[in-house]
Each structure stands twice: as structure tokens, then as C-alpha cells.
Design a protein around this motif. Structure first.
Motif, PDB file in Angstrom:
ATOM      1  N   PHE A  23       1.558   7.008  -6.751  1.00 16.98           N
ATOM      2  CA  PHE A  23       0.511   7.972  -7.095  1.00 16.98           C
ATOM      3  C   PHE A  23       0.951   9.393  -6.765  1.00 16.98           C
ATOM      4  O   PHE A  23       0.755  10.320  -7.562  1.00 16.98           O
ATOM      5  N   ILE A  24       1.555   9.575  -5.569  1.00 19.99           N
ATOM      6  CA  ILE A  24       1.913  10.930  -5.151  1.00 19.99           C
ATOM      7  C   ILE A  24       3.051  11.474  -6.011  1.00 19.99           C
ATOM      8  O   ILE A  24       3.072  12.657  -6.354  1.00 19.99           O
ATOM      9  N   MET A  82       0.679  20.454  -0.332  1.00 24.39           N
ATOM     10  CA  MET A  82      -0.193  19.437   0.274  1.00 24.39           C
ATOM     11  C   MET A  82       0.279  18.035  -0.077  1.00 24.39           C
ATOM     12  O   MET A  82       0.274  17.132   0.769  1.00 24.39           O
ATOM     13  N   LEU A  83       0.719  17.844  -1.338  1.00 28.09           N
ATOM     14  CA  LEU A  83       1.235  16.531  -1.725  1.00 28.09           C
ATOM     15  C   LEU A  83       2.523  16.217  -0.967  1.00 28.09           C
ATOM     16  O   LEU A  83       2.769  15.064  -0.610  1.00 28.09           O
ATOM     17  N   ILE A  92       2.266   1.761  -3.518  1.00 34.45           N
ATOM     18  CA  ILE A  92       1.268   2.263  -4.478  1.00 34.45           C
ATOM     19  C   ILE A  92       0.988   3.744  -4.229  1.00 34.45           C
ATOM     20  O   ILE A  92       0.958   4.560  -5.158  1.00 34.45           O
ATOM     21  N   ALA A  93       0.795   4.110  -2.938  1.00 33.38           N
ATOM     22  CA  ALA A  93       0.502   5.502  -2.613  1.00 33.38           C
ATOM     23  C   ALA A  93       1.673   6.408  -2.996  1.00 33.38           C
ATOM     24  O   ALA A  93       1.469   7.511  -3.509  1.00 33.38           O
ATOM     25  N   ALA A 123       0.829  -1.207   0.000  1.00 36.61           N
ATOM     26  CA  ALA A 123       0.000   0.000   0.000  1.00 36.61           C
ATOM     27  C   ALA A 123       0.859   1.252   0.000  1.00 36.61           C
ATOM     28  O   ALA A 123       0.568   2.222  -0.714  1.00 36.61           O
ATOM     29  N   ALA A 159       3.594  10.730  -9.181  1.00 37.28           N
ATOM     30  CA  ALA A 159       2.971  11.137 -10.446  1.00 37.28           C
ATOM     31  C   ALA A 159       2.225  12.460 -10.280  1.00 37.28           C
ATOM     32  O   ALA A 159       2.287  13.346 -11.152  1.00 37.28           O
ATOM     33  N   GLY A 160       1.535  12.615  -9.148  1.00 35.96           N
ATOM     34  CA  GLY A 160       0.831  13.868  -8.886  1.00 35.96           C
ATOM     35  C   GLY A 160       1.770  15.047  -8.768  1.00 35.96           C
ATOM     36  O   GLY A 160       1.474  16.139  -9.247  1.00 35.96           O
ATOM     37  N   LEU A 205      -1.196  22.972  -3.988  1.00 28.52           N
ATOM     38  CA  LEU A 205      -1.355  21.514  -4.090  1.00 28.52           C
ATOM     39  C   LEU A 205      -0.010  20.814  -3.938  1.00 28.52           C
ATOM     40  O   LEU A 205       0.065  19.723  -3.373  1.00 28.52           O
ATOM     41  N   VAL A 207       3.203  17.218   2.087  1.00 30.58           N
ATOM     42  CA  VAL A 207       2.776  16.822   3.435  1.00 30.58           C
ATOM     43  C   VAL A 207       2.377  15.342   3.438  1.00 30.58           C
ATOM     44  O   VAL A 207       2.774  14.564   4.321  1.00 30.58           O
ATOM     45  N   ALA A 208       1.614  14.940   2.398  1.00 26.97           N
ATOM     46  CA  ALA A 208       1.213  13.538   2.311  1.00 26.97           C
ATOM     47  C   ALA A 208       2.430  12.632   2.164  1.00 26.97           C
ATOM     48  O   ALA A 208       2.498  11.554   2.763  1.00 26.97           O
ATOM     49  N   LEU A 249       2.759  16.087 -12.297  1.00 26.60           N
ATOM     50  CA  LEU A 249       1.685  16.809 -12.988  1.00 26.60           C
ATOM     51  C   LEU A 249       1.524  18.217 -12.430  1.00 26.60           C
ATOM     52  O   LEU A 249       1.330  19.178 -13.182  1.00 26.60           O
ATOM     53  N   THR A 250       1.605  18.354 -11.086  1.00 28.94           N
ATOM     54  CA  THR A 250       1.463  19.678 -10.487  1.00 28.94           C
ATOM     55  C   THR A 250       2.603  20.601 -10.901  1.00 28.94           C
ATOM     56  O   THR A 250       2.389  21.791 -11.105  1.00 28.94           O
ATOM     57  N   LEU A 298       3.791   9.686   4.621  1.00 26.59           N
ATOM     58  CA  LEU A 298       4.084   8.345   4.126  1.00 26.59           C
ATOM     59  C   LEU A 298       5.485   7.895   4.546  1.00 26.59           C
ATOM     60  O   LEU A 298       5.686   6.738   4.926  1.00 26.59           O
TER      61      LEU A 298
END
Lengths: 105, 109
Positions: free
Chosen positions: A23-24, A53-54, A19-20, A16, A26-27, A50, A56-57, A30-31, A61
Motif C-alpha cells: 500500500f505504501i 510522511m509516507l 500488505i502495508a 500484514a 503504491a501511495g 505527504l 516515515v511510515a 501516486l504522490t 515498517l
């Protein structure tokens, strides 16, 4: 394996977290595209918001994967500072006299 | 019991990561700064919030849980305020909201 895990995690959490993290990442890419291309200044400010915020995520993680709690402190501070930066940029867009001509380009 | 908690936390992690990616995708693909803000603020907040909540579920120590809840509360509180401020200043400095205009073939109607 993207993040160096600590060894007492179950395989479910490891998958998990990977995967997360994918995703982050890739985000984030893009940002950054929107941050560079953004036609107006508010577009760039939204992209910067954004982006933090990414981040921070991603720091959360990292704290989860490695068990080093200092990453969590960094995430708290980044979340606090991001809000201040957003407010300051909004004030800057409001006050700057030339932003009216720049924004319509 | 910990197995169930870790399963829930793993599902929250994947969901949160997907929502964060969807927010970034909306930021790139949408037409206008207001619509982009809609994508990035709502999906971004929920994505970060779910990832932090999964840390709260499996964190264990009380300091980790407290910091996680603090991050969650702060992001949920400040993201709407920041989006509101940027939207207001963008509207004030003259950016018109996007509207679907008919193309040149349709304009004769």
C-alpha cells in the motif's frame, strides 16, 4: 516478500507487513505523480509533505520487520525535518514576489 | 497474550497502510490544493499514526516504545500546523478555492 523479515516474526505479522508495504509503495508512486504534475507550487509542497510522511511510515515498517532500531532513529529525524521543510516552503510562498503570477498559471 | 497483541498490531498495520494509500489517491484525484490538503493531511496522519502504534504494541523494548510514541505525538502535533501554513500562504498568493461552475450549456440560465 517485499521486505527481508527477521525470522522470529509470526506469519500474521509477515503478511500484514507485506500488505502495508505494498500500500505504501503504491501511495509513494501516486504522490510522486502529483509532485511532478502539480499545477501550482503549493500542490507540490503538499505532495512533498505527504511523501515524507509516507517515508516515515515505511521506515517504521522497516524497523518492525528487520528488528534494526536504527531505522526508527531515522524515522524520528525525518519527521522532525519534514515539518521544518513545510514551514520553510510556506514562508517562501508567502514572501516570493513572483509566486502570485506563477500560482495563477 | 502476545498472540492477541500481534493480531491487533497486524490489523493496525493493514488499516494504516490502506489509509496511507487513500491519502495518496486523494492527492491525485481531488480538484484543488485545499481539497488535496484535506485528503493528505487527515488520512495521511492517521495512516502513519496507526502504523507507528502497531510498532508500539509489539515493540517490546522501552526505547522502541518511547521512540514510537515520540513519532506519533510529533506527527499528530505538526501535521495540522503545516497544513494550516501551506493553506494560508496558498490563499494569500491568490489561488481561489475550487467551486463547481456550470458548464457552457447551463450558463444561459
Amino acid at each position: 516478500m517485499i521486505i527481508e523479515h527477521r525470522h522470529d516474526l509470526t506469519w500474521m505479522m509477515q503478511v500484514a507487513i507485506d500488505i502495508a508495504a505494498l500500500f505504501i509503495i503504491a501511495g509513494l508512486v501516486l504522490t510522486t505523480v502529483r509532485l511532478i504534475r502539480g499545477p501550482t507550487l503549493p500542490d507540490r509542497v503538499v505532495a512533498l509533505d505527504l511523501l515524507t510522511m509516507l517515508l516515515v511510515a515505511f521506515l517504521t515498517l522497516f524497523a518492525l520487520a528487520t528488528g534494526v532500531n536504527a531505522y526508527l532513529d531515522a524515522a524520528v529525524v525525518l519527521a522532525l525535518v519534514a515539518f521544518l521543510a513545510t514551514v520553510a516552503f510556506a514562508r517562501f510562498i508567502d514572501r516570493s514576489p513572483q509566486s502570485k503570477e506563477d500560482a495563477t498559471k | 497474550m502476545t498472540g492477541v497483541l500481534e493480531g491487533v498490531a497486524a490489523v493496525l498495520l493493514v488499516l494504516g497502510g490502506f489509509l496511507a494509500f487513500a491519502a495518496a489517491l486523494g492527492l491525485v484525484r481531488m480538484q484543488d490544493v485545499y481539497i488535496r490538503m484535506h485528503a493528505s493531511t487527515k488520512a495521511g496522519t492517521l495512516g502513519v499514526g496507526l502504523i507507528v502504534l502497531s510498532l508500539v504494541l509489539v515493540g517490546g523494548e522501552s526505547s522502541v516504545v518511547g521512540k514510537g510514541l515520540a513519532i506519533f505525538a510529533f506527527i499528530v502535533l505538526t501535521a495540522p500546523i503545516g497544513a494550516h501554513l501551506i493553506g494560508r500562504s496558498a490563499y494569500r498568493c491568490g489561488i481561489r478555492p475550487w467551486s463547481h461552475r456550470p458548464s457552457k450549456e447551463d450558463s444561459s440560465r
